[in-house]
Design a protein around this motif. Structure first.
Motif, PDB file in Angstrom:
ATOM      1  N   UNK A 192       0.858  -1.052   0.139  1.00 54.62           N
ATOM      2  CA  UNK A 192       0.063   0.049  -0.050  1.00 54.62           C
ATOM      3  C   UNK A 192       0.796   1.337   0.125  1.00 54.62           C
ATOM      4  N   UNK A 193       0.674   2.076  -0.742  1.00 54.20           N
ATOM      5  CA  UNK A 193       1.398   3.560  -0.960  1.00 54.20           C
ATOM      6  C   UNK A 193       1.209   4.351   0.188  1.00 54.20           C
ATOM      7  N   UNK A 194       1.931   4.964   0.984  1.00 51.92           N
ATOM      8  CA  UNK A 194       1.569   5.801   2.010  1.00 51.92           C
ATOM      9  C   UNK A 194       1.349   7.217   1.352  1.00 51.92           C
ATOM     10  N   UNK A 195       0.206   7.880   1.925  1.00 54.00           N
ATOM     11  CA  UNK A 195       0.130   9.053   1.328  1.00 54.00           C
ATOM     12  C   UNK A 195      -0.079  10.238   2.477  1.00 54.00           C
ATOM     13  N   UNK A 196       1.085  10.598   3.183  1.00 50.94           N
ATOM     14  CA  UNK A 196       0.737  11.582   4.258  1.00 50.94           C
ATOM     15  C   UNK A 196       0.046  12.852   4.202  1.00 50.94           C
ATOM     16  N   UNK A 197      -0.701  13.263   5.123  1.00 48.95           N
ATOM     17  CA  UNK A 197      -1.339  14.459   5.243  1.00 48.95           C
ATOM     18  C   UNK A 197      -0.894  15.336   6.397  1.00 48.95           C
ATOM     19  N   UNK A 198      -1.203  16.609   6.434  1.00 45.74           N
ATOM     20  CA  UNK A 198      -1.100  17.313   7.576  1.00 45.74           C
ATOM     21  C   UNK A 198      -2.134  17.197   8.702  1.00 45.74           C
ATOM     22  N   UNK A 199      -2.204  15.979   9.375  1.00 47.28           N
ATOM     23  CA  UNK A 199      -3.123  15.949  10.447  1.00 47.28           C
ATOM     24  C   UNK A 199      -4.147  15.107   9.945  1.00 47.28           C
ATOM     25  N   UNK A 200      -4.632  14.297  11.338  1.00 51.41           N
ATOM     26  CA  UNK A 200      -5.614  13.071  11.132  1.00 51.41           C
ATOM     27  C   UNK A 200      -6.774  13.584  10.556  1.00 51.41           C
ATOM     28  N   UNK A 201      -7.389  14.772  10.820  1.00 50.90           N
ATOM     29  CA  UNK A 201      -8.606  15.091  10.247  1.00 50.90           C
ATOM     30  C   UNK A 201      -8.544  15.069   8.464  1.00 50.90           C
ATOM     31  N   UNK A 202      -7.492  15.877   7.884  1.00 50.23           N
ATOM     32  CA  UNK A 202      -7.305  15.700   6.534  1.00 50.23           C
ATOM     33  C   UNK A 202      -7.123  14.371   6.115  1.00 50.23           C
ATOM     34  N   UNK A 203      -6.548  13.445   6.762  1.00 51.49           N
ATOM     35  CA  UNK A 203      -6.304  12.032   6.323  1.00 51.49           C
ATOM     36  C   UNK A 203      -7.671  11.233   6.298  1.00 51.49           C
ATOM     37  N   UNK A 204      -8.529  11.524   7.422  1.00 54.20           N
ATOM     38  CA  UNK A 204      -9.907  10.808   7.270  1.00 54.20           C
ATOM     39  C   UNK A 204     -10.842  11.334   6.239  1.00 54.20           C
ATOM     40  N   UNK A 205     -10.772  12.637   6.023  1.00 55.28           N
ATOM     41  CA  UNK A 205     -11.544  13.056   4.913  1.00 55.28           C
ATOM     42  C   UNK A 205     -10.954  12.684   3.376  1.00 55.28           C
ATOM     43  N   UNK A 206      -9.687  12.481   3.474  1.00 54.10           N
ATOM     44  CA  UNK A 206      -9.182  11.849   2.387  1.00 54.10           C
ATOM     45  C   UNK A 206      -9.747  10.453   1.767  1.00 54.10           C
TER      46      UNK A 206
END
Length: 336
Positions: A192-206
């Motif tokens: 699985x390719x890791x896609x980092x976001x700036x925070x857990x909120x944006x990651x959940x929305x992704x």
């Protein structure tokens, strides 16, 4: 027993808090018995938080500081010193005068950063005295509710059937959520390719928006989306099921023995802080978070109160820091 005589859980919590409050008062009296020069605290206490205001660690700091003021009888001022994944604030705390008037409330970063940075500016073992692990919370593996993936087993099967096509979101490189995702990849043998976001909120929305198929995020950021039926929680990474999502299994229950990766917030004092002051801080921090108000606030913020002992916190760091270093080495993340 008459109805009015029934002992409810709330009454029990208040009784336990009263006992702990009495213990704090006794400790303060013993410390102050040494004379005016030994009185603690005589002035405001500074609580360094090595992250920006509004984040999970800051929220816990605000809860603790308000309760601390009642226990200690002095104002506790939260000082946010964000930057460098928490290293700036932790370095400032490490260099503070060890007199009990500057404390550190930090996150799992104190256990993770030694594996990610060559020059921390502090030593987590030598520069701090553990006071208490205050709260913790698991991460959660999530997918869209309409994805057709209903368990960790389903996720692994789908990822193996289509290697190289899955990606997952996390709150950023080196976070506990990122490490949880990478540990799943290693142990399940999937790509699985890791896609980092700036925070857990944006990651959940992704995940919700379909930008990524999977998310490995802090539970607090995804819980509302799970409860509303927009995301499906496949598993939590804590040692036990989460109190507000009792139907979601743990990673251990999902077939991965020993897969426990939670996020904690803990209280430390600079090394060299006198033992009597440390004793007061231990009792005060434990009592402060056991009030009904503090318990409710911590739960609302997505945390479970631990209020552990210094020995428990020290043992956790001694186990977790080398374990994280080993995992980071296996993943191939390079130190900065």
């Amino acid at each position: 027993m008459a109805p009015s005589d029934k002992i409810t859980p709330r009454i029990m919590r208040r009784a336990r808090w009263s006992v702990r409050s009495a213990a704090v008062a006794a400790a303060l009296l013993c410390l102050n018995a040494g004379g005016a020069s030994a009185a603690y605290p005589e002035r405001n206490v500074l609580l360094i938080v090595p992250f920006a205001p509004g984040g999970p660690t800051d929220i816990i700091a605000r809860i603790l500081s308000a309760a601390f003021q009642k226990s200690l009888g002095q104002s506790v001022i939260v000082d946010n010193r964000g930057g460098a994944a928490g290293n700036i604030g932790m370095s400032v705390a490490a260099r503070a005068v060890p007199d009990g008037y500057t404390l550190l409330l930090t996150s799992t970063a104190i256990a993770v950063n030694p594996a990610l940075f060559n020059n921390l500016g502090y030593d987590p073992f030598k520069d701090f005295v553990p006071i208490s692990e205050l709260v913790n919370a698991p991460n959660v593996i999530v997918v869209r509710a309409d994805s057709g993936i209903k368990s960790i087993g389903d996720l692994v099967a789908h990822a193996k059937a289509a290697p190289g096509t899955f990606n997952y979101a996390s709150p950023g490189v080196g976070t506990k959520s990122h490490l949880s995702g990478e540990e799943l990849k290693l142990r399940a043998g999937i790509q699985m390719t890791h896609v980092p976001y700036r925070g857990a909120g944006p990651a959940a929305l992704a995940v919700l928006e379909g930008t990524t198929q999977v998310g490995s995020v802090a539970l607090a950021a995804a819980e509302a989306l799970v409860k509303s039926g927009q995301l499906r929680a496949l598993a939590v990474t804590g040692a036990k099921r989460w109190f507000s999502l009792p139907d979601v299994p743990t990673m251990v229950e999902s077939g991965y023995p020993g897969f426990v990766s939670d996020t904690f917030n803990a209280l430390f004092a600079p090394a060299g802080t006198p033992a009597p002051i440390v004793s007061v801080l231990v009792k005060a921090s434990q009592a402060s978070l056991q009030t009904p108000e503090a318990l409710d606030q911590a739960h609302s913020a997505g945390f479970e109160v631990v209020a552990g002992s210094p020995e428990q916190l020290s043992a956790r760091l001694a186990k977790e820091i080398p374990a994280v270093k080993e995992l980071v080495a296996r993943i191939g993340i390079k130190s900065e």
